[in-house]
Write a protein that holds these residues in place. Structure first.
Motif, PDB file in Angstrom:
ATOM      1  N   THR A   1      -9.790 -30.214  -7.759  1.00  0.00           N
ATOM      2  CA  THR A   1      -9.737 -29.129  -6.781  1.00  0.00           C
ATOM      3  C   THR A   1     -10.279 -29.639  -5.446  1.00  0.00           C
ATOM      4  O   THR A   1     -11.092 -30.559  -5.405  1.00  0.00           O
ATOM      5  N   THR A   2      -9.784 -29.039  -4.337  1.00  0.00           N
ATOM      6  CA  THR A   2     -10.240 -29.443  -3.000  1.00  0.00           C
ATOM      7  C   THR A   2     -11.750 -29.372  -2.922  1.00  0.00           C
ATOM      8  O   THR A   2     -12.406 -30.277  -2.402  1.00  0.00           O
ATOM      9  N   LYS A   3     -12.290 -28.305  -3.464  1.00  0.00           N
ATOM     10  CA  LYS A   3     -13.723 -28.101  -3.369  1.00  0.00           C
ATOM     11  C   LYS A   3     -14.470 -29.248  -4.020  1.00  0.00           C
ATOM     12  O   LYS A   3     -15.396 -29.844  -3.448  1.00  0.00           O
ATOM     13  N   ASN A   4     -14.035 -29.611  -5.219  1.00  0.00           N
ATOM     14  CA  ASN A   4     -14.752 -30.678  -5.925  1.00  0.00           C
ATOM     15  C   ASN A   4     -14.589 -32.026  -5.234  1.00  0.00           C
ATOM     16  O   ASN A   4     -15.534 -32.784  -5.101  1.00  0.00           O
ATOM     17  N   VAL A   5     -13.363 -32.320  -4.783  1.00  0.00           N
ATOM     18  CA  VAL A   5     -13.144 -33.612  -4.128  1.00  0.00           C
ATOM     19  C   VAL A   5     -14.012 -33.722  -2.880  1.00  0.00           C
ATOM     20  O   VAL A   5     -14.630 -34.756  -2.618  1.00  0.00           O
ATOM     21  N   MET A   6     -14.111 -32.627  -2.118  1.00  0.00           N
ATOM     22  CA  MET A   6     -14.928 -32.654  -0.914  1.00  0.00           C
ATOM     23  C   MET A   6     -16.414 -32.781  -1.254  1.00  0.00           C
ATOM     24  O   MET A   6     -17.152 -33.513  -0.607  1.00  0.00           O
TER      25      MET A   6
ATOM     26  N   THR B   1     -11.012 -22.029   6.478  1.00  0.00           N
ATOM     27  CA  THR B   1      -9.768 -21.312   6.179  1.00  0.00           C
ATOM     28  C   THR B   1     -10.139 -20.066   5.391  1.00  0.00           C
ATOM     29  O   THR B   1     -11.301 -19.857   5.070  1.00  0.00           O
ATOM     30  N   ASP B   2      -9.123 -19.237   5.059  1.00  0.00           N
ATOM     31  CA  ASP B   2      -9.388 -17.999   4.317  1.00  0.00           C
ATOM     32  C   ASP B   2      -9.962 -18.288   2.945  1.00  0.00           C
ATOM     33  O   ASP B   2     -10.912 -17.656   2.500  1.00  0.00           O
ATOM     34  N   SER B   3      -9.358 -19.300   2.281  1.00  0.00           N
ATOM     35  CA  SER B   3      -9.847 -19.590   0.933  1.00  0.00           C
ATOM     36  C   SER B   3     -11.157 -20.383   0.956  1.00  0.00           C
ATOM     37  O   SER B   3     -11.878 -20.414  -0.017  1.00  0.00           O
ATOM     38  N   HIS B   4     -11.412 -21.039   2.079  1.00  0.00           N
ATOM     39  CA  HIS B   4     -12.667 -21.796   2.187  1.00  0.00           C
ATOM     40  C   HIS B   4     -13.429 -21.337   3.423  1.00  0.00           C
ATOM     41  O   HIS B   4     -13.406 -21.982   4.459  1.00  0.00           O
ATOM     42  N   PRO B   5     -14.121 -20.200   3.319  1.00  0.00           N
ATOM     43  CA  PRO B   5     -14.781 -19.625   4.488  1.00  0.00           C
ATOM     44  C   PRO B   5     -15.877 -20.524   5.080  1.00  0.00           C
ATOM     45  O   PRO B   5     -16.216 -20.412   6.250  1.00  0.00           O
ATOM     46  N   ASN B   6     -16.424 -21.445   4.273  1.00  0.00           N
ATOM     47  CA  ASN B   6     -17.487 -22.313   4.795  1.00  0.00           C
ATOM     48  C   ASN B   6     -16.963 -23.630   5.373  1.00  0.00           C
ATOM     49  O   ASN B   6     -17.743 -24.475   5.780  1.00  0.00           O
TER      50      ASN B   6
END
Lengths: 501, 325
Positions: free
Chosen positions: B33-38, B165-170
């Motif tokens: 997931t984008t979150k985990n990769v970041m 972005t909307d899905s990643h507000p932070n």
């Protein structure tokens, strides 16, 4: 008499490269069998196969009548095959006795503890038998290179080896030390030991050997009885053609003075009151015994060794070099005597070695490397000096000694050296490479360069130098014009202890 | 085919890394997931900086085990300086962090360099002493407690994110990742493209040859140690920024991860070869293993055992390949 060791139809390939092809040889007890060949001819590969370092790709080894296949050097050693390598394997901090018994330590009866007393006594017995002036309890570090070699031989004697392989044992010895070594070889021969001897010095072969086998490009050319062969024939079969002008002496014309040294005296007394001049367009030879202080003088001139007194002038101007950087900037280059230790970055590529001293001057763009320049100049010099290599990106450890030496020369030519100091420039390189190297030296002085050559090989000094300066125990014992110099009078100057000469 | 084989042999570490990622991708739903990769890249950042500096001194044939302590010292130093500027802007916070790193890194690196070049103390012992002294200094200046009370601007560099972005507000991209990528890239270029870099390799390859070729080897060693300590100090201030406080006990044991990453990346401890770029693969492997095992909820105690074993296996495998070649 039966041969004690035979190699039959040995071939060895490394990743597709043939190092040896179908080589067969017999070695007899009590005989010295020399191996002769240029670097890369396969001598080292052959002895590594015999001593268990490599496996042969094809063929077999018969030892004492049985086919053997040693998995490692240890097995070969235990079976009675010893090797004395060019680079001695002495543990510097151990005593002579501990070195002699290394790996075969004697223990007290039924105990784990070392029996030092017995080892010292037995080691001393062997040293006395060899008639060498070494104490078993001395620390190896205190010994000279020649004495360390004697310790290696003592090691071989305690192991009661049947076959002793010597790889250029004399390359770092002076003339009288070589004679001492030969006495030991005679003793080994009398004990019916078979000796396999590798050297580039034909003289030694004729003095000591019974047989000689010539290898070329991994093939056996022939085996000769030494009594029936001439030096010329050997050289011809080694290189595949006759070399006529081995030293190819050229008349040099000495021009303006480039280097003058006055009263140079070392900090630890390694050299005292050294005075000499060297001119553009000449080769000045430095002869002397190993340990006479020649290398130390050269290091001092190059800014790599401190000295207490004396002055150095380059092109008439007094200089004071704090480090080699200053010497290089004054256009001095230094080819050191030990290319593996102080001459090359062995695991780096040819081009990296060639440009090393010239990088700073030639990469002016904010310190960024100029890789195109590096490639161009390296290729240029590799072609000019005829370095035999697949390319400039080859790792230099893979080249033969002669080609490595040419790369070192290229490095100093590129650094724009006017004065080249060459310390034992042809040590351990073969005849053909030597004569090529001499030609390069001649070309350099013909272009107005100046060479100072330190060499322990008399024929080399006599054959190339315009003037010969002889050093003895840290001092200059005399200077000879090449026309007046003979082996006889140079040796006399170098080794006589009276100061009346 | 032959070429591919040769490439694989040379680049086992890359193959291994890809294998690990695929493995964790298959066994977990969350790895890719984008979150985990970041997250993963921001977790790599500190070790990446430490390993970058270490690459220089390890190529020299040296070692620096003081990087963890130097990082901690720089971290608390920057936090204490930060306390003096309660009204700081984001820009100001970056200045504080970077200058603190330069000062602490510069001083520690200079100290290491002097000990090694002038007093000829071996690098292992020199940096062992620096490790202990720097850690002690960290506790002395903080009195043993964490430095709290920093404004939120202080954490922009270490914890901030770009691209909301909307899905990643932070925000998606960690600023710490960007910062690290830039620094590491610069350090990679310095080592591989400049005369100084070449002198580092030459000195590590054969000190005597380098000296006799007119290289001021002492200066090369000095500069490399200063760079190494500055990289460590940068890592340390990023930790402080990320946590928005200064912990005297921070970065304990980080030197071991950094050394391991460098070695995994193929830098030889005997000196003369290696590269910053390749060290980053080592950094990535350790980060991926940590991250993946976290996702699989394996205990952190076991993670240490696994990482240690993998380092050993990787090096043994690497040696075996080199021997064959």
């Amino acid at each position: 008499m039966n041969p004690c060791l035979q190699v039959k139809n040995i071939s060895k390939r490394f990743l597709g490269v043939k190092a040896l092809t179908d080589v067969s040889m017999d070695f007899y007890p009590g005989e010295m069998h020399c191996l002769l060949g240029e670097n890369g001819a396969g001598k080292s590969t052959l002895i590594k196969i015999i001593s268990g370092v490599y496996d042969a790709t094809e063929g077999k080894i018969i030892y004492n009548g049985q086919t053997v296949s040693f998995q490692n050097p240890r097995q070969a050693l235990d079976a009675g095959i010893s090797v004395i390598h060019q680079e001695l394997s002495i543990a510097n901090d151990l005593t002579v006795a501990e070195n002699i018994f290394l790996g075969a330590e004697q223990r007290q009866d039924f105990k784990m503890l070392l029996d030092r007393k017995r080892m010292n006594k037995e080691a001393q017995n062997i040293l006395d038998f060899m008639k060498v002036d070494i104490k078993a309890t001395q620390i190896a570090r205190e010994l000279t290179a020649a004495q360390q070699q004697m310790v290696e031989i003592a090691k071989v004697m305690t192991k009661k080896s049947k076959v002793v392989i010597m790889d250029e044992p004399t390359s770092s010895l002076s003339e009288h030390e070589i004679n001492a070594l030969f006495e030991q070889i005679d003793i080994l021969k009398k004990q019916n030991v078979a000796i396999i001897y590798i050297t580039h010095r034909l003289k030694e072969m004729f003095l000591m050997g019974e047989k000689v086998t010539v290898l070329r490009d991994g093939y056996k050319v022939d085996t000769f009885q030494i009594a029936d062969v001439t030096e010329k024939e050997l050289v011809a079969s080694m290189v595949g053609r006759e070399i006529k002008d081995y030293y190819n002496r050229q008349e040099h014309v000495a021009k303006e003075e480039l280097l003058r040294v006055e009263g140079l005296t070392g900090k630890k007394g390694e050299f005292k009151n050294i005075n000499f001049v060297a001119h553009a367009g000449e080769i000045v030879g430095f002869a002397g015994l190993v340990g006479a202080g020649r290398t130390e003088v050269m290091e001092a001139i190059f800014g790599a060794r401190p000295f207490t007194q004396g002055k150095i002038y380059v092109s008439g101007k007094e200089v004071s070099f704090k480090s080699p950087i200053d010497a290089i900037n004054a256009h001095i280059g230094f080819v050191t005597e030990d290319r593996r230790r102080t001459g090359l970055m062995l695991n780096a590529m040819i081009k990296n070695n060639v440009v090393l001293p010239s990088l700073t001057k030639n990469c002016k763009k904010c310190g960024f490397l100029n890789l195109k320049w590096e490639k161009d100049v390296s290729e240029d010099y590799v072609n000019k000096l005829k370095v035999r290599t697949p390319g400039i990106s080859t790792v230099i450890a893979n080249l033969s000694g002669g080609n490595q030496q040419k790369v070192i020369l290229a490095k100093w030519l590129l650094a724009d050296s006017k004065i080249l100091i060459l310390d034992e420039p042809t040590r351990g390189i073969d005849v053909n490479a030597k004569s090529e190297f001499y030609a390069l030296m001649n070309a350099f002085v013909a272009n107005g360069g100046c060479i100072i050559m330190v060499s322990s090989e008399l024929p080399e000094v006599l054959g190339n130098s315009d003037r010969i300066i002889v050093m003895r125990e840290g001092e200059i014992a005399g200077e000879l014009h090449y026309k007046d110099a003979t082996e006889q009078n140079v040796i006399e100057l170098a080794s006589l202890h009276s100061k009346s000469t | 085919m032959e070429k591919l084989k040769a490439w694989l042999k040379k680049n086992m570490v890359i193959v291994f890394l890809i294998g690990l990622c695929i493995g964790f991708g298959v066994t977990t739903d969350t790895f890719f997931t984008t979150k985990n990769v970041m997250n993963l890249t921001s977790q790599m950042a500190i070790n990446a900086l430490l390993a970058t500096g270490l690459t220089y001194v390890i190529i020299l044939g040296g070692i620096d085990i003081s990087v963890g302590s130097v990082a901690a010292l720089a971290g608390v130093f920057s936090a204490m300086v930060g306390l003096l500027f309660p009204e700081m802007s984001v820009f100001m916070s970056i200045i504080i962090l970077v200058v603190s790193a330069l000062i602490i890194g510069g001083v520690c690196g200079f100290f290491n360099g002097i000990m090694i070049t002038k007093f000829k103390v071996v690098p292992m012992i020199t940096t062992l002493a620096t490790m202990t002294i720097a850690r002690g200094a960290t506790y002395i200046i903080t009195g043993g407690t964490a430095v709290f009370g920093l404004p939120s601007q202080f954490s922009w560099l270490g914890a901030g994110r770009l691209l909301t972005t909307d899905s990643h507000p932070n925000g998606i991209i960690p600023i710490i990742t960007l910062f690290t990528v830039i620094v590491v890239a610069l350090m990679h270029v310095l080592l591989s493209q400049t005369v100084f870099g070449r002198h580092v390799y030459a000195t590590g390859s054969n000190l005597q040859v380098a000296h006799l070729s007119g290289i001021n080897t002492n200066r090369v060693i000095m500069k490399s140690h200063i760079l190494c300590s500055i990289m460590a100090a940068l890592g340390g201030v990023l930790v402080a920024s990320k946590l928005q406080n200064g912990q005297p006990g921070a970065c304990e044991g980080y030197e071991m991860y950094a050394i391991a990453s460098t070695v995994l990346g193929g830098t030889s401890l005997s000196g003369g070869s290696g590269s910053v770029g390749r060290a980053m693969f080592g950094v990535a492997i350790i980060a991926v293993i940590n991250n993946g095992m976290n996702l699989l909820s394996i205990s952190s105690y076991w993670q240490k055992v696994v990482i240690g074993s993998i380092i050993l296996l990787a090096v043994i495998f690497d040696m075996a390949q080199k021997k064959k070649a």
